[in-house]
Write a protein that holds these residues in place. Sequence first.
Motif, PDB file in Angstrom:
ATOM      1  N   TRP A 121       0.832  -1.199   0.000  1.00 44.06           N
ATOM      2  CA  TRP A 121       0.000   0.000   0.000  1.00 44.06           C
ATOM      3  C   TRP A 121       0.866   1.249   0.000  1.00 44.06           C
ATOM      4  CZ3 TRP A 121      -5.276  -0.575  -0.267  1.00 44.06           C
ATOM      5  CH2 TRP A 121      -5.756  -1.885  -0.070  1.00 44.06           C
ATOM      6  N   ASN A 122       0.420   2.249  -0.746  1.00 45.15           N
ATOM      7  CA  ASN A 122       1.172   3.492  -0.827  1.00 45.15           C
ATOM      8  C   ASN A 122       0.214   4.647  -1.114  1.00 45.15           C
ATOM      9  OD1 ASN A 122       3.306   5.287  -0.894  1.00 45.15           O
ATOM     10  ND2 ASN A 122       4.410   4.245  -2.534  1.00 45.15           N
ATOM     11  N   THR A 123       0.614   5.831  -0.672  1.00 41.42           N
ATOM     12  CA  THR A 123      -0.155   7.036  -0.965  1.00 41.42           C
ATOM     13  C   THR A 123       0.265   7.589  -2.329  1.00 41.42           C
ATOM     14  OG1 THR A 123       1.473   8.388   0.198  1.00 41.42           O
ATOM     15  CG2 THR A 123      -0.450   7.643   1.455  1.00 41.42           C
ATOM     16  N   VAL A 124      -0.549   8.490  -2.843  1.00 42.92           N
ATOM     17  CA  VAL A 124      -0.257   9.127  -4.125  1.00 42.92           C
ATOM     18  C   VAL A 124      -0.458  10.636  -3.989  1.00 42.92           C
ATOM     19  CG1 VAL A 124      -1.005   7.069  -5.391  1.00 42.92           C
ATOM     20  CG2 VAL A 124      -2.628   8.938  -5.013  1.00 42.92           C
ATOM     21  N   ASP A 139      -4.140  11.156   2.190  1.00 43.25           N
ATOM     22  CA  ASP A 139      -3.497  10.009   2.841  1.00 43.25           C
ATOM     23  C   ASP A 139      -4.123   8.670   2.447  1.00 43.25           C
ATOM     24  OD1 ASP A 139      -5.901  10.322   4.146  1.00 43.25           O
ATOM     25  OD2 ASP A 139      -5.070  10.279   6.175  1.00 43.25           O
ATOM     26  N   THR A 140      -5.007   8.690   1.441  1.00 44.87           N
ATOM     27  CA  THR A 140      -5.619   7.443   0.963  1.00 44.87           C
ATOM     28  C   THR A 140      -4.545   6.559   0.333  1.00 44.87           C
ATOM     29  OG1 THR A 140      -7.702   8.569   0.515  1.00 44.87           O
ATOM     30  CG2 THR A 140      -7.349   6.457  -0.581  1.00 44.87           C
ATOM     31  N   ARG A 141      -4.608   5.263   0.634  1.00 43.42           N
ATOM     32  CA  ARG A 141      -3.606   4.332   0.131  1.00 43.42           C
ATOM     33  C   ARG A 141      -4.201   3.389  -0.919  1.00 43.42           C
ATOM     34  NH1 ARG A 141       1.157   4.019   3.021  1.00 43.42           N
ATOM     35  NH2 ARG A 141       1.231   5.435   4.816  1.00 43.42           N
ATOM     36  N   PHE A 142      -3.361   3.061  -1.886  1.00 41.77           N
ATOM     37  CA  PHE A 142      -3.739   2.149  -2.956  1.00 41.77           C
ATOM     38  C   PHE A 142      -2.731   1.009  -3.031  1.00 41.77           C
ATOM     39  CE2 PHE A 142      -5.405   6.306  -3.956  1.00 41.77           C
ATOM     40  CZ  PHE A 142      -6.703   6.041  -4.344  1.00 41.77           C
ATOM     41  N   TYR A 143      -3.158  -0.109  -3.630  1.00 44.22           N
ATOM     42  CA  TYR A 143      -2.324  -1.308  -3.631  1.00 44.22           C
ATOM     43  C   TYR A 143      -1.519  -1.432  -4.926  1.00 44.22           C
ATOM     44  CZ  TYR A 143      -0.769  -6.012  -2.672  1.00 44.22           C
ATOM     45  OH  TYR A 143       0.012  -7.117  -2.428  1.00 44.22           O
ATOM     46  N   TRP A 168       1.476  11.265  -8.931  1.00 46.78           N
ATOM     47  CA  TRP A 168       2.781  10.681  -8.634  1.00 46.78           C
ATOM     48  C   TRP A 168       2.751   9.894  -7.335  1.00 46.78           C
ATOM     49  CZ3 TRP A 168       6.654  11.221 -12.184  1.00 46.78           C
ATOM     50  CH2 TRP A 168       6.468  12.215 -13.173  1.00 46.78           C
ATOM     51  N   ALA A 169       3.648   8.940  -7.221  1.00 50.57           N
ATOM     52  CA  ALA A 169       3.897   8.217  -5.972  1.00 50.57           C
ATOM     53  C   ALA A 169       5.410   8.055  -5.843  1.00 50.57           C
ATOM     54  CB  ALA A 169       3.204   6.860  -5.970  1.00 50.57           C
ATOM     55  N   THR A 170       5.850   7.626  -4.677  1.00 49.18           N
ATOM     56  CA  THR A 170       7.281   7.472  -4.441  1.00 49.18           C
ATOM     57  C   THR A 170       7.592   6.096  -3.882  1.00 49.18           C
ATOM     58  OG1 THR A 170       7.512   9.848  -3.979  1.00 49.18           O
ATOM     59  CG2 THR A 170       9.293   8.402  -3.230  1.00 49.18           C
ATOM     60  N   HIS A 171       8.534   5.427  -4.527  1.00 54.35           N
ATOM     61  CA  HIS A 171       9.131   4.198  -4.001  1.00 54.35           C
ATOM     62  C   HIS A 171      10.588   4.217  -4.429  1.00 54.35           C
ATOM     63  CE1 HIS A 171       9.498   0.107  -2.535  1.00 54.35           C
ATOM     64  NE2 HIS A 171      10.057  -0.234  -3.680  1.00 54.35           N
ATOM     65  N   GLY A 172      11.446   4.641  -3.531  1.00 51.61           N
ATOM     66  CA  GLY A 172      12.827   4.892  -3.891  1.00 51.61           C
ATOM     67  C   GLY A 172      12.964   6.234  -4.578  1.00 51.61           C
ATOM     68  N   ASP A 196     -12.023  -0.025  -0.474  1.00 48.74           N
ATOM     69  CA  ASP A 196     -12.976   1.074  -0.636  1.00 48.74           C
ATOM     70  C   ASP A 196     -12.385   2.215  -1.456  1.00 48.74           C
ATOM     71  OD1 ASP A 196     -14.858  -0.312   0.819  1.00 48.74           O
ATOM     72  OD2 ASP A 196     -14.455   0.752   2.693  1.00 48.74           O
ATOM     73  N   ALA A 197     -11.074   2.445  -1.317  1.00 51.94           N
ATOM     74  CA  ALA A 197     -10.436   3.515  -2.094  1.00 51.94           C
ATOM     75  C   ALA A 197     -10.512   3.206  -3.586  1.00 51.94           C
ATOM     76  CB  ALA A 197      -8.986   3.681  -1.665  1.00 51.94           C
ATOM     77  N   GLY A 198     -10.243   1.962  -3.938  1.00 53.39           N
ATOM     78  CA  GLY A 198     -10.335   1.569  -5.336  1.00 53.39           C
ATOM     79  C   GLY A 198     -11.750   1.643  -5.861  1.00 53.39           C
ATOM     80  N   ALA A 199     -12.708   1.259  -5.020  1.00 56.65           N
ATOM     81  CA  ALA A 199     -14.121   1.334  -5.412  1.00 56.65           C
ATOM     82  C   ALA A 199     -14.538   2.778  -5.653  1.00 56.65           C
ATOM     83  CB  ALA A 199     -14.994   0.698  -4.335  1.00 56.65           C
ATOM     84  N   HIS A 200     -14.048   3.677  -4.809  1.00 56.11           N
ATOM     85  CA  HIS A 200     -14.360   5.103  -4.976  1.00 56.11           C
ATOM     86  C   HIS A 200     -13.795   5.608  -6.307  1.00 56.11           C
ATOM     87  CE1 HIS A 200     -15.134   9.156  -3.006  1.00 56.11           C
ATOM     88  NE2 HIS A 200     -14.515   9.475  -4.124  1.00 56.11           N
TER      89      HIS A 200
END
Length: 210
Positions: A121-124, A139-143, A168-172, A196-200
């Motif tokens: 999970w990460n924020t965007v 602060d909503t997180r997506f997979y 944008w998102a950050t991983h490294g 629920d975030a994905g459903a929204h």
Amino acid sequence: MARVVVLDYGSGNLRSAERALRRVGADVEVTSDRRAALECDGLVVPGVGAFAACMAGLREVRGDRIIDRRLAGGRPVLGVCVGMQILFERGIEHGVETEGCGQWPGTVSRLEADVVPHMGWNTVRAPQRSVLFDGLDADTRFYFVHSYAALRWELTLEHPMPEPLVTWATHGSDFVAAAENGPLSATQFHPEKSGDAGAHLLTNWLKALG
């Protein structure tokens, strides 16, 4: 009720996508049928695995032409995960360069991070005018599950197009987590696995189908 086709070209979590779309009220069909894919209200292009394999499967069912024809007519398309990546000009995996659909300029390459794949999970960071992320908190997180992404957004003279809304998102380092450009939208993360975030987000996309 919006009619949505999940394009079956041999790649992607087809049934998971189907269930997620049904959950938010869409009339969903999973098919590779060209006519159904062209005539539906919204087309979802999933994708998992290698960029080259997905492009080979997509071309097998003429999916690249279906996407191009829909967008030429202003008809909505949503790419998911590798289904987003193949919308760019090219992908480079293990030193092998593969031509993509070319709807967006730029290259998909390996994430610049100590830990790859990026899994979890990460924020965007979504732009204010985003349709997909409307009503979702910062602060909503997506997979996410991926090792490759578009690490920058490129605009060239060969692609005289309005600048899309880029999330944008950050991983490294930073990478493109989603993009919206008229009828074309895409997410690097999996809405169908994001609760629920994905459903929204999928609900927002369905509402935009008109």
